[in-house]
Design an enzyme around this catalytic site. Structure first.
Site, mmCIF file in Angstrom:
data_model
loop_
_atom_site.group_PDB
_atom_site.id
_atom_site.type_symbol
_atom_site.label_atom_id
_atom_site.label_comp_id
_atom_site.label_asym_id
_atom_site.label_seq_id
_atom_site.Cartn_x
_atom_site.Cartn_y
_atom_site.Cartn_z
ATOM 1 N N ASP A 29 25.602 76.280 39.371
ATOM 2 C CA ASP A 29 25.999 77.219 40.421
ATOM 3 C C ASP A 29 25.240 76.888 41.709
ATOM 4 O O ASP A 29 24.042 76.581 41.679
ATOM 5 C CB ASP A 29 25.706 78.658 39.972
ATOM 6 N N ASN A 85 32.755 87.741 35.257
ATOM 7 C CA ASN A 85 33.126 88.782 36.214
ATOM 8 C C ASN A 85 34.637 88.735 36.378
ATOM 9 O O ASN A 85 35.204 87.666 36.631
ATOM 10 C CB ASN A 85 32.437 88.539 37.557
ATOM 11 N N GLN A 92 34.366 89.678 40.844
ATOM 12 C CA GLN A 92 34.802 88.278 40.763
ATOM 13 C C GLN A 92 35.079 87.775 42.172
ATOM 14 O O GLN A 92 35.864 88.399 42.901
ATOM 15 C CB GLN A 92 36.070 88.171 39.901
ATOM 16 N N HIS A 98 35.870 81.726 34.996
ATOM 17 C CA HIS A 98 34.621 80.999 34.772
ATOM 18 C C HIS A 98 33.648 81.882 34.020
ATOM 19 O O HIS A 98 33.666 83.104 34.141
ATOM 20 C CB HIS A 98 33.995 80.519 36.093
ATOM 21 N N HIS A 100 29.549 82.369 33.452
ATOM 22 C CA HIS A 100 28.201 82.030 33.915
ATOM 23 C C HIS A 100 27.302 81.899 32.694
ATOM 24 O O HIS A 100 27.277 82.797 31.840
ATOM 25 C CB HIS A 100 27.621 83.152 34.784
#
Ligand code: AMP
Ligand code: ZN
Length: 112
Positions: A29, A85, A92, A98, A100
């Protein structure tokens, strides 16, 4: 399609990759929230968790399998957190599914 994670999956935008196969890409990230903060994405475009169906859920299972492999390789023996999210209330910000992978510190609960 003008989707940033599709562009990352196609290699059109650079990313700091940690894992790649034909279905899944994992990369660091840009704005890490923990010592380890990796994003795992399906290469195919799935907008969010509400778009998971019997037809595409195999790649979601595979994402969790890759997350477990990375957690072992990165020595996250003390534990880690997998977060998705979804939508506006879920905060989001990128509309491509995706997960995390966060680790390397003790997390708090409940999330804010
Ligand atoms: P979310 O808020 O759950 O949609 O998460 C989106 C995440 O994508 C955020 O943690 C961002 O820091 C991250 N992000 C956005 N653009 C990039 C990028 N080009 N490379 C890596 N991470 C990104
Ligand atoms: Zn996409």
């Amino acid at each position: 399609m003008d989707c940033i994670f599709c562009k990352i999956a196609r290699g059109e935008i650079p990313s700091n990759k940690v894992y790649e196969d034909d279905q899944v890409l994992a990369f660091y990230d840009l704005d890490p929230q923990a010592p380890v903060h990796i994003l795992l994405i399906p290469k195919e475009h799935i907008g969010s968790a509400v778009e998971i169906t019997p037809q595409n859920s195999g790649v979601v299972a595979h994402i969790f399998e890759v997350a477990a492999k990375l957690a072992r390789e990165l020595h996250l023996e003390n534990g880690f957190r997998l977060v998705n999210n979804c939508g506006k209330d879920g905060q989001q910000t990128v509309q491509h599914l995706h997960v995390h992978l966060l680790g390397g510190r003790s997390m708090t609960w409940p999330p804010g």
